[in-house]
Design a protein around this motif. Structure first.
Motif, PDB file in Angstrom:
ATOM      1  N   ASP A 394       0.850  -1.194   0.000  1.00 46.28           N
ATOM      2  CA  ASP A 394       0.000   0.000   0.000  1.00 46.28           C
ATOM      3  C   ASP A 394       0.886   1.245   0.000  1.00 46.28           C
ATOM      4  OD1 ASP A 394      -1.971   1.898   0.265  1.00 46.28           O
ATOM      5  OD2 ASP A 394      -2.512   1.369   2.325  1.00 46.28           O
ATOM      6  N   PRO A 395       1.432   1.635  -1.162  1.00 45.98           N
ATOM      7  CA  PRO A 395       2.314   2.813  -1.188  1.00 45.98           C
ATOM      8  C   PRO A 395       1.605   4.096  -0.785  1.00 45.98           C
ATOM      9  CG  PRO A 395       1.839   2.019  -3.415  1.00 45.98           C
ATOM     10  CD  PRO A 395       1.338   0.978  -2.476  1.00 45.98           C
ATOM     11  N   ALA A 396       0.312   4.226  -1.113  1.00 51.03           N
ATOM     12  CA  ALA A 396      -0.422   5.428  -0.711  1.00 51.03           C
ATOM     13  C   ALA A 396      -0.545   5.499   0.806  1.00 51.03           C
ATOM     14  CB  ALA A 396      -1.801   5.449  -1.355  1.00 51.03           C
ATOM     15  N   GLY A 397      -0.822   4.360   1.455  1.00 55.63           N
ATOM     16  CA  GLY A 397      -0.900   4.337   2.906  1.00 55.63           C
ATOM     17  C   GLY A 397       0.429   4.648   3.548  1.00 55.63           C
ATOM     18  N   ALA A 398       1.529   4.155   2.957  1.00 54.03           N
ATOM     19  CA  ALA A 398       2.853   4.452   3.495  1.00 54.03           C
ATOM     20  C   ALA A 398       3.167   5.940   3.374  1.00 54.03           C
ATOM     21  CB  ALA A 398       3.909   3.625   2.761  1.00 54.03           C
ATOM     22  N   ALA A 399       2.811   6.542   2.232  1.00 49.35           N
ATOM     23  CA  ALA A 399       3.050   7.975   2.055  1.00 49.35           C
ATOM     24  C   ALA A 399       2.242   8.789   3.060  1.00 49.35           C
ATOM     25  CB  ALA A 399       2.704   8.386   0.627  1.00 49.35           C
ATOM     26  N   ARG A 400       0.978   8.401   3.272  1.00 52.89           N
ATOM     27  CA  ARG A 400       0.153   9.105   4.265  1.00 52.89           C
ATOM     28  C   ARG A 400       0.741   8.970   5.662  1.00 52.89           C
ATOM     29  NH1 ARG A 400      -4.139   5.945   2.010  1.00 52.89           N
ATOM     30  NH2 ARG A 400      -5.024   6.994   0.175  1.00 52.89           N
ATOM     31  N   THR A 401       1.257   7.793   5.977  1.00 48.97           N
ATOM     32  CA  THR A 401       1.844   7.564   7.303  1.00 48.97           C
ATOM     33  C   THR A 401       3.018   8.493   7.533  1.00 48.97           C
ATOM     34  OG1 THR A 401       1.148   5.249   7.387  1.00 48.97           O
ATOM     35  CG2 THR A 401       3.037   5.867   8.744  1.00 48.97           C
ATOM     36  N   LEU A 402       3.898   8.633   6.557  1.00 50.94           N
ATOM     37  CA  LEU A 402       5.064   9.504   6.702  1.00 50.94           C
ATOM     38  C   LEU A 402       4.645  10.960   6.848  1.00 50.94           C
ATOM     39  CD1 LEU A 402       7.328   7.783   4.041  1.00 50.94           C
ATOM     40  CD2 LEU A 402       7.758   7.840   6.517  1.00 50.94           C
ATOM     41  N   VAL A 403       3.676  11.397   6.047  1.00 50.44           N
ATOM     42  CA  VAL A 403       3.210  12.778   6.143  1.00 50.44           C
ATOM     43  C   VAL A 403       2.554  13.025   7.505  1.00 50.44           C
ATOM     44  CG1 VAL A 403       1.535  14.444   5.237  1.00 50.44           C
ATOM     45  CG2 VAL A 403       2.985  13.139   3.666  1.00 50.44           C
ATOM     46  N   ARG A 404       1.752  12.068   7.965  1.00 51.00           N
ATOM     47  CA  ARG A 404       1.083  12.234   9.254  1.00 51.00           C
ATOM     48  C   ARG A 404       2.095  12.334  10.388  1.00 51.00           C
ATOM     49  NH1 ARG A 404      -2.093  14.860  11.440  1.00 51.00           N
ATOM     50  NH2 ARG A 404      -3.409  14.466   9.612  1.00 51.00           N
ATOM     51  N   HIS A 405       3.154  11.547  10.350  1.00 53.40           N
ATOM     52  CA  HIS A 405       4.167  11.616  11.397  1.00 53.40           C
ATOM     53  C   HIS A 405       4.908  12.952  11.368  1.00 53.40           C
ATOM     54  CE1 HIS A 405       3.414   7.410  12.257  1.00 53.40           C
ATOM     55  NE2 HIS A 405       4.292   7.463  13.235  1.00 53.40           N
ATOM     56  N   ALA A 406       5.139  13.495  10.186  1.00 51.68           N
ATOM     57  CA  ALA A 406       5.767  14.818  10.112  1.00 51.68           C
ATOM     58  C   ALA A 406       4.829  15.890  10.665  1.00 51.68           C
ATOM     59  CB  ALA A 406       6.157  15.133   8.674  1.00 51.68           C
TER      60      ALA A 406
END
Length: 432
Positions: A394-406
């Protein structure tokens, strides 16, 4: 860029000393004069937004709250003043009073912009890829831009970060990202090598950004990083301090940190930077204006690592041996960039490197709004591993996870990340 993510460009030959501080326009009265100050006019040390749902710190002279968009200056529309007519309708109060900058002149609300939060997910011949960009919590607009372009053997991702000290940085980043992604796909389709495609893309992106300038003193500018995948591996090219990382699949598995300590071998690697400077110098002597970092030798990726070295004051000082990494990163000039795209940038020489993945993993391309909080490959891998976010699934979920942590870490800058999962190359033998 400074430590909070504001982009500041300096000429590469500028001295390494800090810039002189400017005194505030006016000083506090002293002695008897101080006693005459009307205490009712004294403002608290930290002003806050009057919006009860916001309350973030604001600064003297600001007209709007950069977090929620409410107008802060009294006596102007936004404090019950009559609304102007003929504008776009506000999504908050419904009045047709939205000005050219996207603020409602009646209630002060900043209108949602198309670039406030963007998500792109694509299915490509090599599998799904995704990108996410968010304006963060501090700024009223998103000055980052990204573009993802599939090509005949893989995919290209470009991330650009507008230089905040330049005019219209958001137009610079958008022009650069779109131009470069289109050129990479076109050049590869015409049979160019990935390295040549990236160099051509940087040249066209630089020209597109330069064309936006009203004058050399009013020149929009941005940083640039591109990553291209294909059957022969990964090619990255960059100008400035936006970054590309390799995150090994072994290091992303929950409960399995891979081969022990993660090897973030690109982190302010003084030896590599010195070699790169030597290569650029030798290429200049040989009359080859395009040969910067040699990419004829494809490097193995191995464990998680950073693939780019910043064009920044800190990286230069470490590479030259003048400061240790810790000393450079603690300096106020640490994130001042030394190369960028723009009419005031001079000759643009992109760095280009090629890599061969010897195991599955994820190529991650991002702006400093992400890496300011998680600068090491091991930290980025840990964010995904701890969240059980699998980029391959799930690359979209991984990208969202990184943005959310930032965002959770502060979100003091625009945040952009592209996630490109990759399988191991068919052959791991290097041609030398």
């Amino acid at each position: 860029m400074d430590g909070e993510g504001d982009d500041t460009a300096v000429e590469a030959n500028e001295t390494a000393g800090g810039t002189a501080a400017h005194e505030a326009p006016g000083s506090a009265p002293t002695g008897d004069a101080a006693a005459l100050v009307d205490q009712s006019a004294v403002k608290p040390a930290e002003l806050t937004c009057p919006n009860p749902e916001c309350g973030v710190v604001v600064y003297p002279g600001e007209v709007y709250c950069e977090n929620c968009g409410h107008r802060l200056i009294a006596g102007q529309p936004g404090n019950g003043a009559p609304a102007t007519s003929g504008g776009t309708e506000c999504v908050g109060c419904g009045e047709a009073a939205v000005d050219a900058e996207g603020y409602c002149e009646h209630c002060g609300l900043k209108q949602p912009a198309d670039r406030d939060h963007l998500e792109v997910a694509l299915d490509t011949p090599g599998g799904p890829v995704a990108g996410v960009s968010d304006r963060g919590k501090r700024y009223a607009r998103n000055e980052d831009a990204f573009a993802i372009a599939p090509h005949n053997t893989g995919v290209a991702a470009v991330v650009c970060d507008g230089v905040g000290s330049s005019p219209r940085p958001e137009t610079a980043s958008r022009a650069a990202a779109d131009t470069a992604a289109t050129e990479i796909a076109s050049a590869l389709g015409a049979g160019a090598s990935p390295g040549d495609a990236v160099r051509a893309a940087v040249a066209k992106a630089a020209a597109a950004v330069s064309a936006l300038a009203d004058s050399p003193e009013q020149a929009p500018s941005c940083t640039f990083v591109a990553a291209v995948t294909g059957p022969d591996g990964v090619t990255v090219g960059w100008v400035g301090d936006s970054r590309a990382y390799w995150l090994s699949a072994d290091d992303l598995r929950a409960g399995d940190p891979g081969d022990g300590d993660l090897a973030d071998t690109g982190e302010l690697n003084a030896a590599a930077l010195n070699a790169e400077l030597d290569a650029a110098y030798n290429a200049e002597l040989s009359g080859d204006p395009n040969a910067t970092t040699p990419d004829a030798e494809t490097l193995p990726l191995g464990a998680s690592r950073r693939l780019t070295d910043d064009d920044s004051w800190a990286a230069f000082m470490v590479a030259s041996g003048a400061l240790t990494e810790a000393e450079a990163e603690a300096h106020p000039n640490a994130h001042v960039i030394t190369a960028w795209l723009g009419a005031d940038a001079g000759e643009v020489r992109p760095h280009v490197r090629a890599f061969l993945p010897d195991r599955p993993g994820t190529l991650l391309v991002c702006s400093d709004g992400l890496w300011n909080y998680f600068p090491g490959a091991e930290e980025l891998a840990a964010v995904l591993r701890n969240a059980q976010a699998d980029p391959a699934a799930d690359p979209a979920g991984a990208a969202r996870t990184l943005v959310r942590h930032a965002l959770d870490a502060g979100g003091r800058d625009n945040i952009t990340v592209a996630v490109l999962p990759m399988a191991a190359a068919p052959s791991t033998e290097q041609a030398r």
